[in-house]
Write a protein that holds these residues in place. Structure first.
Motif, PDB file in Angstrom:
ATOM      1  N   VAL A  82       0.866  -1.184   0.000  1.00 53.67           N
ATOM      2  CA  VAL A  82       0.000   0.000   0.000  1.00 53.67           C
ATOM      3  C   VAL A  82       0.899   1.229   0.000  1.00 53.67           C
ATOM      4  CG1 VAL A  82      -1.790   1.283   1.228  1.00 53.67           C
ATOM      5  CG2 VAL A  82      -1.792  -1.218   1.266  1.00 53.67           C
ATOM      6  N   SER A  83       0.760   2.082  -1.030  1.00 53.10           N
ATOM      7  CA  SER A  83       1.578   3.287  -1.168  1.00 53.10           C
ATOM      8  C   SER A  83       0.792   4.515  -0.751  1.00 53.10           C
ATOM      9  CB  SER A  83       2.018   3.466  -2.624  1.00 53.10           C
ATOM     10  OG  SER A  83       2.782   2.380  -3.041  1.00 53.10           O
ATOM     11  N   PHE A  84       1.490   5.500  -0.237  1.00 53.33           N
ATOM     12  CA  PHE A  84       0.885   6.764   0.163  1.00 53.33           C
ATOM     13  C   PHE A  84       1.486   7.864  -0.698  1.00 53.33           C
ATOM     14  CE2 PHE A  84       1.018   3.918   3.796  1.00 53.33           C
ATOM     15  CZ  PHE A  84      -0.326   3.877   4.135  1.00 53.33           C
ATOM     16  N   ALA A  85       0.666   8.452  -1.562  1.00 51.14           N
ATOM     17  CA  ALA A  85       1.157   9.500  -2.466  1.00 51.14           C
ATOM     18  C   ALA A  85       1.509  10.760  -1.676  1.00 51.14           C
ATOM     19  CB  ALA A  85       0.094   9.823  -3.504  1.00 51.14           C
ATOM     20  N   THR A  86       2.638  11.344  -2.038  1.00 51.61           N
ATOM     21  CA  THR A  86       3.083  12.592  -1.425  1.00 51.61           C
ATOM     22  C   THR A  86       3.523  13.533  -2.543  1.00 51.61           C
ATOM     23  OG1 THR A  86       5.356  11.795  -1.206  1.00 51.61           O
ATOM     24  CG2 THR A  86       3.881  11.427   0.672  1.00 51.61           C
ATOM     25  N   PRO A  87       3.515  14.838  -2.298  1.00 51.29           N
ATOM     26  CA  PRO A  87       3.914  15.773  -3.348  1.00 51.29           C
ATOM     27  C   PRO A  87       5.427  15.821  -3.593  1.00 51.29           C
ATOM     28  CG  PRO A  87       3.335  16.959  -1.351  1.00 51.29           C
ATOM     29  CD  PRO A  87       3.009  15.521  -1.110  1.00 51.29           C
ATOM     30  N   GLY A  88       6.229  15.353  -2.671  1.00 49.05           N
ATOM     31  CA  GLY A  88       7.687  15.437  -2.803  1.00 49.05           C
ATOM     32  C   GLY A  88       8.287  14.251  -3.529  1.00 49.05           C
ATOM     33  N   LEU A  89       9.587  14.080  -3.372  1.00 50.24           N
ATOM     34  CA  LEU A  89      10.307  13.001  -4.037  1.00 50.24           C
ATOM     35  C   LEU A  89      10.294  11.684  -3.270  1.00 50.24           C
ATOM     36  CD1 LEU A  89      13.418  14.958  -5.359  1.00 50.24           C
ATOM     37  CD2 LEU A  89      11.425  14.173  -6.643  1.00 50.24           C
ATOM     38  N   GLY A 133       6.265  -4.952   6.950  1.00 46.43           N
ATOM     39  CA  GLY A 133       7.331  -3.989   6.748  1.00 46.43           C
ATOM     40  C   GLY A 133       6.867  -2.636   6.265  1.00 46.43           C
ATOM     41  N   THR A 134       7.836  -1.767   6.126  1.00 47.68           N
ATOM     42  CA  THR A 134       7.587  -0.420   5.633  1.00 47.68           C
ATOM     43  C   THR A 134       8.779   0.002   4.789  1.00 47.68           C
ATOM     44  OG1 THR A 134       6.996   1.835   6.260  1.00 47.68           O
ATOM     45  CG2 THR A 134       8.592   0.715   7.656  1.00 47.68           C
ATOM     46  N   GLY A 135       8.538   0.971   3.933  1.00 42.83           N
ATOM     47  CA  GLY A 135       9.616   1.445   3.086  1.00 42.83           C
ATOM     48  C   GLY A 135       9.399   2.883   2.669  1.00 42.83           C
ATOM     49  N   LEU A 136      10.404   3.413   2.034  1.00 41.88           N
ATOM     50  CA  LEU A 136      10.353   4.790   1.538  1.00 41.88           C
ATOM     51  C   LEU A 136      10.924   4.783   0.129  1.00 41.88           C
ATOM     52  CD1 LEU A 136       9.663   7.711   2.363  1.00 41.88           C
ATOM     53  CD2 LEU A 136      12.050   7.965   3.022  1.00 41.88           C
TER      54      LEU A 136
END
Length: 182
Positions: A82-89, A133-136
């Motif tokens: 599951v991804s969370f959209a963000t305005p940055g990179l 888990g989690t990631g960036l």
């Protein structure tokens, strides 16, 4: 005890090499990852206080594919993501899924004034667990990087019988990856 986590990374890569390109066109990302793994046994160990139980460090890595199933949900063949959209990179994401481990070999080693080693058959040959888990994800172009951490607790006892203890595997994997988007 030495086990190998059967990751569907490699199984899927081989399977996809047999699938026509029109089917795989929906895949938007393929990547490579590598990092450090720390594994240990948790629970009541059959050796009691006789043998120290410590973490074993090793390498973890693989190849992965991501299949989009919606705007914020995608599937890596081993995990739901599951991804969370963000305005940055940088975009954070969460991972969850099943894990199966297969024992390749098992040895008992005693070291000290005299070193002794022997093959044994004490632990189960298959281990079932879950990955959390989690990631960036870093970047917005066709080439992206990511930092990821996941913990894999074993869900089944590792020993063959009840009297031997209820030890379960537990592993932490921290990786860096590089992905190519279509």
């Amino acid at each position: 005890m030495r086990t190998v986590r059967l990751s569907s990374y490699l199984v899927l890569a081989v399977a996809l090499s047999l699938v026509p390109a029109t089917v795989t066109a929906a895949l938007t990302e393929v990547g490579f990852k590598g990092g450090l793994s720390a594994a240990t046994l948790h629970g009541r160990l059959p050796t009691g206080g006789l043998i120290e139980n410590s973490s074993k460090l090793g390498f973890g890595g693989g190849v992965w594919l991501t299949i989009p199933l919606g705007r914020h949900f995608s599937l890596q063949p081993e995990l739901a993501r599951v991804s969370f959209a963000t305005p940055g990179l940088a975009s954070p994401y969460l991972l969850v899924g099943p894990v199966v481990g297969v024992r390749l070999s098992q040895q008992l080693r005693i070291t000290g004034d005299i070193s002794i080693g022997a093959d044994i058959d004490f632990y189960r040959s298959v281990d079932v667990g879950a990955a959390l888990g989690t990631g960036l994800e870093l970047g917005r172009g066709q080439v992206r990087g990511a930092l990821e951490a996941r913990y894999t607790p074993g869900l089944t006892p590792n020993t063959e019988d009840f009297y031997s203890g209820d030890a379960r595997n537990g592993a932490l994997l921290v990786t860096m990856s590089l992905a190519l988007r279509r």
